[in-house]
Enzyme design. Structure first.
Site, PDB file in Angstrom:
ATOM      1  N   ARG A 294      53.247 -15.893 -80.030  1.00  0.00           N
ATOM      2  CA  ARG A 294      52.348 -14.923 -80.539  1.00  0.00           C
ATOM      3  C   ARG A 294      50.848 -15.516 -80.411  1.00  0.00           C
ATOM      4  O   ARG A 294      50.066 -14.736 -80.055  1.00  0.00           O
ATOM      5  CB  ARG A 294      52.822 -14.905 -81.996  1.00  0.00           C
ATOM      6  CG  ARG A 294      53.675 -13.851 -82.137  1.00  0.00           C
ATOM      7  CD  ARG A 294      54.322 -14.073 -83.613  1.00  0.00           C
ATOM      8  NE  ARG A 294      53.508 -13.398 -84.562  1.00  0.00           N
ATOM      9  CZ  ARG A 294      53.419 -13.683 -85.811  1.00  0.00           C
ATOM     10  NH1 ARG A 294      54.264 -14.429 -86.484  1.00  0.00           N
ATOM     11  NH2 ARG A 294      52.633 -12.880 -86.704  1.00  0.00           N
TER      12      ARG A 294
ATOM     13  N   ARG B 283      55.260 -19.298 -94.545  1.00  0.00           N
ATOM     14  CA  ARG B 283      54.978 -17.769 -94.944  1.00  0.00           C
ATOM     15  C   ARG B 283      56.514 -17.137 -95.646  1.00  0.00           C
ATOM     16  O   ARG B 283      57.400 -17.341 -94.670  1.00  0.00           O
ATOM     17  CB  ARG B 283      54.160 -17.009 -94.263  1.00  0.00           C
ATOM     18  CG  ARG B 283      54.067 -15.514 -94.503  1.00  0.00           C
ATOM     19  CD  ARG B 283      53.139 -14.877 -93.976  1.00  0.00           C
ATOM     20  NE  ARG B 283      53.169 -14.387 -92.668  1.00  0.00           N
ATOM     21  CZ  ARG B 283      52.470 -13.598 -91.699  1.00  0.00           C
ATOM     22  NH1 ARG B 283      51.583 -13.337 -92.109  1.00  0.00           N
ATOM     23  NH2 ARG B 283      53.060 -13.155 -90.702  1.00  0.00           N
TER      24      ARG B 283
ATOM     25  N   ARG C  68      59.792 -13.791 -92.012  1.00  0.00           N
ATOM     26  CA  ARG C  68      59.894 -12.881 -90.881  1.00  0.00           C
ATOM     27  C   ARG C  68      60.406 -13.582 -89.596  1.00  0.00           C
ATOM     28  O   ARG C  68      59.977 -14.806 -89.429  1.00  0.00           O
ATOM     29  CB  ARG C  68      58.336 -12.298 -90.451  1.00  0.00           C
ATOM     30  CG  ARG C  68      58.143 -11.264 -91.419  1.00  0.00           C
ATOM     31  CD  ARG C  68      56.563 -11.098 -91.369  1.00  0.00           C
ATOM     32  NE  ARG C  68      55.812 -10.954 -89.877  1.00  0.00           N
ATOM     33  CZ  ARG C  68      54.648 -10.475 -89.845  1.00  0.00           C
ATOM     34  NH1 ARG C  68      54.051 -10.301 -90.749  1.00  0.00           N
ATOM     35  NH2 ARG C  68      54.291 -10.558 -88.477  1.00  0.00           N
TER      36      ARG C  68
ATOM     37  N   LYS D 257      44.784 -11.523 -92.127  1.00  0.00           N
ATOM     38  CA  LYS D 257      44.478 -10.089 -91.834  1.00  0.00           C
ATOM     39  C   LYS D 257      44.938  -9.105 -92.802  1.00  0.00           C
ATOM     40  O   LYS D 257      44.484  -8.324 -93.465  1.00  0.00           O
ATOM     41  CB  LYS D 257      44.890  -9.634 -90.648  1.00  0.00           C
ATOM     42  CG  LYS D 257      44.309 -10.092 -89.377  1.00  0.00           C
ATOM     43  CD  LYS D 257      44.940  -9.287 -88.112  1.00  0.00           C
ATOM     44  CE  LYS D 257      46.488  -9.102 -87.909  1.00  0.00           C
ATOM     45  NZ  LYS D 257      46.845 -10.406 -87.484  1.00  0.00           N
TER      46      LYS D 257
ATOM     47  N   ARG E 284      44.981  -4.316 -80.602  1.00  0.00           N
ATOM     48  CA  ARG E 284      45.281  -5.469 -80.207  1.00  0.00           C
ATOM     49  C   ARG E 284      45.190  -5.804 -78.630  1.00  0.00           C
ATOM     50  O   ARG E 284      45.461  -6.835 -78.145  1.00  0.00           O
ATOM     51  CB  ARG E 284      46.802  -5.902 -80.647  1.00  0.00           C
ATOM     52  CG  ARG E 284      46.999  -6.687 -81.965  1.00  0.00           C
ATOM     53  CD  ARG E 284      48.362  -6.893 -82.094  1.00  0.00           C
ATOM     54  NE  ARG E 284      48.687  -8.015 -82.974  1.00  0.00           N
ATOM     55  CZ  ARG E 284      49.409  -7.997 -84.308  1.00  0.00           C
ATOM     56  NH1 ARG E 284      48.982  -6.690 -84.986  1.00  0.00           N
ATOM     57  NH2 ARG E 284      49.632  -8.752 -84.696  1.00  0.00           N
TER      58      ARG E 284
HETATM   59  P1  AMP Z   1      51.755  -8.144 -87.638  1.00  0.00           P
HETATM   60  O1  AMP Z   1      52.300  -7.870 -89.132  1.00  0.00           O
HETATM   61  O2  AMP Z   1      50.190  -7.494 -87.610  1.00  0.00           O
HETATM   62  O3  AMP Z   1      51.640  -9.597 -87.554  1.00  0.00           O
HETATM   63  O4  AMP Z   1      52.378  -7.600 -86.396  1.00  0.00           O
HETATM   64  C1  AMP Z   1      53.823  -7.950 -86.145  1.00  0.00           C
HETATM   65  C2  AMP Z   1      54.097  -7.606 -84.811  1.00  0.00           C
HETATM   66  O5  AMP Z   1      54.114  -6.235 -84.587  1.00  0.00           O
HETATM   67  C3  AMP Z   1      53.221  -8.312 -83.509  1.00  0.00           C
HETATM   68  O6  AMP Z   1      53.596  -9.577 -83.332  1.00  0.00           O
HETATM   69  C4  AMP Z   1      53.524  -7.245 -82.651  1.00  0.00           C
HETATM   70  O7  AMP Z   1      54.743  -7.450 -81.972  1.00  0.00           O
HETATM   71  C5  AMP Z   1      53.673  -5.826 -83.239  1.00  0.00           C
HETATM   72  N1  AMP Z   1      52.414  -5.087 -83.392  1.00  0.00           N
HETATM   73  C6  AMP Z   1      51.602  -4.847 -84.405  1.00  0.00           C
HETATM   74  N2  AMP Z   1      50.655  -4.275 -84.354  1.00  0.00           N
HETATM   75  C7  AMP Z   1      50.392  -3.936 -82.864  1.00  0.00           C
HETATM   76  C8  AMP Z   1      49.822  -3.451 -82.229  1.00  0.00           C
HETATM   77  N3  AMP Z   1      48.436  -2.960 -82.432  1.00  0.00           N
HETATM   78  N4  AMP Z   1      50.111  -3.473 -80.837  1.00  0.00           N
HETATM   79  C9  AMP Z   1      51.074  -4.025 -80.475  1.00  0.00           C
HETATM   80  N5  AMP Z   1      52.103  -4.525 -81.216  1.00  0.00           N
HETATM   81  C10 AMP Z   1      51.703  -4.742 -82.228  1.00  0.00           C
END
Ligand code: AMP
Length: 205
Positions: free
Chosen positions: A163, A119, A152, A9, A84
């Site tokens: 996740r 990663r 991360r 993404k 999400r």
């Molecule tokens: P990402 O970088 O998009 O993989 O997001 C990392 C983490 O941030 C996710 O696993 C969630 O814990 C949190 N997060 C990011 N975007 C959202 C969202 N729209 N709703 C809830 N948690 C989010």
């Protein structure tokens, strides 16, 4: 831009934004920045993120609304990592914000786990590397800005499994929601980033 953790993404959203002059809005990046800055939202978010859980909807909806109200989003934006949950999608729609398309990157689960566990991310500029597929020239340093590369905490194996489960339970229904609305474009996320990007572009025609 939607897809399971590790589907690409961030990479695709960044490419789409830079090639089309749009603003990249990544909720994951926003939360990580808030955490680094030591804000209240950042501290709360970190607790959920480290466990592979979603940050509560009301925090996310507020954060995104604030971000999209800024000037740089006036000519269009690429949302990355939001919505999400179906509740986030509904709150977003209730604000009257229209979406042109919803792209879902589809990648088999075994490939997702392999991608995430290798990663590494630059702490300074956010550029992503992979220990096997796209390693940096110098171990542990970013090719672009020489920043430090790190793993991360939510990319550790145990958290990756959590996740994935959260994605299947809370986020997969969002795809159905957009499919019914006629906005969903499913694109295979396998292959190198440029290959995937040409499919993304084709899906927008
Ligand atoms: P990402 O970088 O998009 O993989 O997001 C990392 C983490 O941030 C996710 O696993 C969630 O814990 C949190 N997060 C990011 N975007 C959202 C969202 N729209 N709703 C809830 N948690 C989010």
């Amino acid at each position: 831009m939607m897809g399971a953790p590790g589907a690409g993404k961030g990479t695709q959203a960044r490419l789409l934004a830079s090639r089309r002059g749009l603003t990249h809005v990544s909720t994951g990046d926003m939360l990580r920045q808030a955490d680094e800055a030591g804000t209240e939202v950042g501290r709360t978010a970190r607790r959920y993120m480290n466990q592979g859980q979603l940050v509560p909807d009301d925090i996310m909806v507020g954060l995104v609304a604030e971000r999209l109200a800024r000037n740089d989003c006036g000519n269009g934006f690429v949302l990355d990592g939001f919505p999400r949950t179906v509740r986030q999608a509904e709150s977003f729609a209730a604000r009257g914000q229209a979406l042109e398309a919803v792209i879902a990157l589809v990648v088999p689960e075994a490939e997702l786990v392999e991608r995430l566990s290798g990663r590494r991310v630059c702490r300074r500029c956010g550029t992503m590397y992979h220990l096997s597929f796209s390693p940096p020239t110098t171990a542990g340093r970013c090719d672009r800005c020489d920043g430090e590369l790190y793993q991360r905490e939510d990319d550790l194996e145990q958290t990756i499994r959590e996740r994935m489960a959260v994605y299947a339970r809370d986020t997969a229904p969002v795809l159905e929601h957009y499919r019914r609305a006629g906005l969903l474009r499913e694109v295979s996320g396998s292959g190198d980033p440029e290959e995937v990007f040409s499919r993304v572009t084709a899906s927008l025609q």
